[in-house]
Design a protein around this motif. Structure first.
Motif, PDB file in Angstrom:
ATOM      1  N   LEU A  43       2.812  29.123 -14.895  1.00  0.00           N
ATOM      2  CA  LEU A  43       3.759  28.948 -13.791  1.00  0.00           C
ATOM      3  C   LEU A  43       3.001  28.793 -12.481  1.00  0.00           C
ATOM      4  O   LEU A  43       2.122  29.595 -12.171  1.00  0.00           O
ATOM      5  CB  LEU A  43       4.715  30.148 -13.725  1.00  0.00           C
ATOM      6  CG  LEU A  43       5.776  30.094 -12.634  1.00  0.00           C
ATOM      7  CD1 LEU A  43       6.729  28.941 -12.888  1.00  0.00           C
ATOM      8  CD2 LEU A  43       6.528  31.412 -12.566  1.00  0.00           C
ATOM      9  N   ASP A  73       2.967  29.006  -8.607  1.00  0.00           N
ATOM     10  CA  ASP A  73       3.712  29.579  -7.492  1.00  0.00           C
ATOM     11  C   ASP A  73       3.456  28.775  -6.218  1.00  0.00           C
ATOM     12  O   ASP A  73       2.677  27.817  -6.196  1.00  0.00           O
ATOM     13  CB  ASP A  73       3.363  31.055  -7.309  1.00  0.00           C
ATOM     14  CG  ASP A  73       1.876  31.286  -7.068  1.00  0.00           C
ATOM     15  OD1 ASP A  73       1.178  30.334  -6.664  1.00  0.00           O
ATOM     16  OD2 ASP A  73       1.410  32.421  -7.304  1.00  0.00           O
ATOM     17  N   TYR A  74       4.110  29.198  -5.139  1.00  0.00           N
ATOM     18  CA  TYR A  74       4.048  28.448  -3.887  1.00  0.00           C
ATOM     19  C   TYR A  74       2.639  28.443  -3.290  1.00  0.00           C
ATOM     20  O   TYR A  74       2.187  27.426  -2.757  1.00  0.00           O
ATOM     21  CB  TYR A  74       5.039  29.045  -2.890  1.00  0.00           C
ATOM     22  CG  TYR A  74       5.280  28.196  -1.663  1.00  0.00           C
ATOM     23  CD1 TYR A  74       5.968  26.992  -1.762  1.00  0.00           C
ATOM     24  CD2 TYR A  74       4.843  28.593  -0.404  1.00  0.00           C
ATOM     25  CE1 TYR A  74       6.199  26.207  -0.649  1.00  0.00           C
ATOM     26  CE2 TYR A  74       5.076  27.814   0.714  1.00  0.00           C
ATOM     27  CZ  TYR A  74       5.757  26.627   0.590  1.00  0.00           C
ATOM     28  OH  TYR A  74       5.983  25.852   1.702  1.00  0.00           O
ATOM     29  N   SER A  92      -0.217  28.636  -4.927  1.00  0.00           N
ATOM     30  CA  SER A  92      -1.044  27.710  -5.713  1.00  0.00           C
ATOM     31  C   SER A  92      -0.729  26.260  -5.351  1.00  0.00           C
ATOM     32  O   SER A  92      -1.629  25.417  -5.224  1.00  0.00           O
ATOM     33  CB  SER A  92      -0.805  27.936  -7.206  1.00  0.00           C
ATOM     34  OG  SER A  92      -1.154  29.249  -7.586  1.00  0.00           O
ATOM     35  N   TRP A 149       9.084  32.571  -0.264  1.00  0.00           N
ATOM     36  CA  TRP A 149       8.514  31.423  -0.974  1.00  0.00           C
ATOM     37  C   TRP A 149       7.038  31.657  -1.308  1.00  0.00           C
ATOM     38  O   TRP A 149       6.583  31.340  -2.402  1.00  0.00           O
ATOM     39  CB  TRP A 149       8.646  30.172  -0.115  1.00  0.00           C
ATOM     40  CG  TRP A 149      10.001  29.545  -0.173  1.00  0.00           C
ATOM     41  CD1 TRP A 149      10.964  29.753  -1.114  1.00  0.00           C
ATOM     42  CD2 TRP A 149      10.551  28.605   0.752  1.00  0.00           C
ATOM     43  NE1 TRP A 149      12.078  29.006  -0.835  1.00  0.00           N
ATOM     44  CE2 TRP A 149      11.858  28.289   0.296  1.00  0.00           C
ATOM     45  CE3 TRP A 149      10.072  27.999   1.911  1.00  0.00           C
ATOM     46  CZ2 TRP A 149      12.684  27.389   0.960  1.00  0.00           C
ATOM     47  CZ3 TRP A 149      10.894  27.110   2.573  1.00  0.00           C
ATOM     48  CH2 TRP A 149      12.184  26.808   2.113  1.00  0.00           C
ATOM     49  N   SER A 201       5.301  34.616  -1.434  1.00  0.00           N
ATOM     50  CA  SER A 201       4.928  35.809  -2.207  1.00  0.00           C
ATOM     51  C   SER A 201       5.783  36.049  -3.451  1.00  0.00           C
ATOM     52  O   SER A 201       5.343  36.734  -4.376  1.00  0.00           O
ATOM     53  CB  SER A 201       5.003  37.052  -1.314  1.00  0.00           C
ATOM     54  OG  SER A 201       6.323  37.229  -0.821  1.00  0.00           O
ATOM     55  N   SER A 251       7.944  33.429  -5.054  1.00  0.00           N
ATOM     56  CA  SER A 251       8.449  32.250  -5.750  1.00  0.00           C
ATOM     57  C   SER A 251       8.021  32.227  -7.214  1.00  0.00           C
ATOM     58  O   SER A 251       8.740  31.702  -8.069  1.00  0.00           O
ATOM     59  CB  SER A 251       7.961  30.976  -5.051  1.00  0.00           C
ATOM     60  OG  SER A 251       6.536  30.919  -5.035  1.00  0.00           O
ATOM     61  N   GLY A 252       6.859  32.784  -7.513  1.00  0.00           N
ATOM     62  CA  GLY A 252       6.411  32.815  -8.892  1.00  0.00           C
ATOM     63  C   GLY A 252       7.289  33.686  -9.772  1.00  0.00           C
ATOM     64  O   GLY A 252       7.398  33.456 -10.981  1.00  0.00           O
ATOM     65  N   GLN A 253       7.945  34.691  -9.182  1.00  0.00           N
ATOM     66  CA  GLN A 253       8.773  35.623  -9.942  1.00  0.00           C
ATOM     67  C   GLN A 253      10.239  35.202  -9.974  1.00  0.00           C
ATOM     68  O   GLN A 253      10.903  35.302 -11.012  1.00  0.00           O
ATOM     69  CB  GLN A 253       8.649  37.029  -9.338  1.00  0.00           C
ATOM     70  CG  GLN A 253       9.431  38.098 -10.081  1.00  0.00           C
ATOM     71  CD  GLN A 253       9.217  39.479  -9.487  1.00  0.00           C
ATOM     72  OE1 GLN A 253       8.463  39.638  -8.523  1.00  0.00           O
ATOM     73  NE2 GLN A 253       9.879  40.478 -10.062  1.00  0.00           N
TER      74      GLN A 253
END
Length: 258
Positions: free
Chosen positions: A1, A3-4, A6, A72, A74, A76-78
């Motif tokens: 996944l 995230d923002y 990355s 977004w 911190s 967004s990945g979750q």
């Protein structure tokens, strides 16, 4: 996944490299008629002064925007970016900063239906095997010119995405091409992440048509540009953007982990 953070690490350098190059393309394509903008700056400054200092509602709006941006970056990945964005919109409604009537009247529901149709089409392409069939034929078409893998395949995916995104919004283009591109990656033995990034980034190269992106439509609505002006400068900008993206994908992405 992905995230923002990355996404920013992979994509933001492309923006920084493109900014001066695209500016040069625009300046050489459309020579500025006016070089002294001091009068316009003074007028804008006067308009800002007439609005007065920021009010409490303005500070609350700024705070909400900061929370959304923080979410977004911190979370967004979750939770996903969409969930955070909708939560932010609810905060503005609950606080009374915007009214539902304003939101409802300002939303183009046709765009929502377009996205829904594009997502449905992508899902059906995956479920029916159409995406796999298209991927195999696409690679067969590229094989005679040696573009069935590596940078050649990346360039082909970028050109295809650019063509599609200039006929619809970037989100809809990615929704349609996503299953197809993932199948291409599997069949060609390429990294799905690389092809996914190339598809997502190339979907922003909507420079050629008025309907390619809302930004182009808004500028065209001013009446100062013709539809052919977008094509004239858009081809050059698309070529520059594609070259920059391929260079970054080849030289920079391996350094950050792809």
């Amino acid at each position: 996944l992905i995230d923002y953070v990355s996404w920013m690490a992979y994509a933001y350098p492309i923006f920084l490299l493109q900014l001066p190059l695209v500016t040069m393309v625009l300046l050489f394509t459309f020579r500025p008629e006016h070089r002294d903008l001091s009068r316009a700056v003074v007028k804008l400054r006067n308009q800002v002064e007439l609005q007065g200092p920021m009010r409490a509602a303005d500070w609350v709006s700024t705070g909400f925007f900061g929370l959304i941006l923080f979410g977004w970056i911190s979370l967004s990945g979750q939770y996903g970016m969409g969930t955070i964005a909708v939560t932010g919109a609810c905060l503005f409604l609950i606080a009374g900063l915007v009214q539902w009537e304003d939101v409802n009247s300002g939303v183009n529901w046709g765009v929502v239906l377009l996205y829904a149709a594009a997502i449905s089409l992508g899902v059906q392409m995956k479920d029916t095997g159409a995406a796999s069939w298209l991927a195999k034929n696409f690679l067969a078409f590229l094989t005679p010119i040696g573009a069935e893998n590596g940078v050649g395949l990346w360039a082909a995916i970028s050109v295809l995405t650019t063509a599609v995104t200039n006929t619809m919004s970037n989100g809809a283009a990615v929704a349609v091409l996503g299953p197809f591109v993932l199948k291409v990656a599997v069949v060609a033995g390429e990294s799905p992440i690389i092809l996914g990034f190339i598809t997502a980034i190339s979907s922003a190269f909507a420079y050629l048509t008025v309907v390619g992106t809302p930004a182009c439509t808004i500028v065209y609505a001013s009446g100062y540009l013709k539809a052919t002006d977008f094509l004239k400068v858009g081809i050059r900008m698309a070529v520059v953007s594609t070259i920059v993206m391929l260079l970054v994908a080849t030289l920079y992405w391996p350094l950050v982990g792809i």
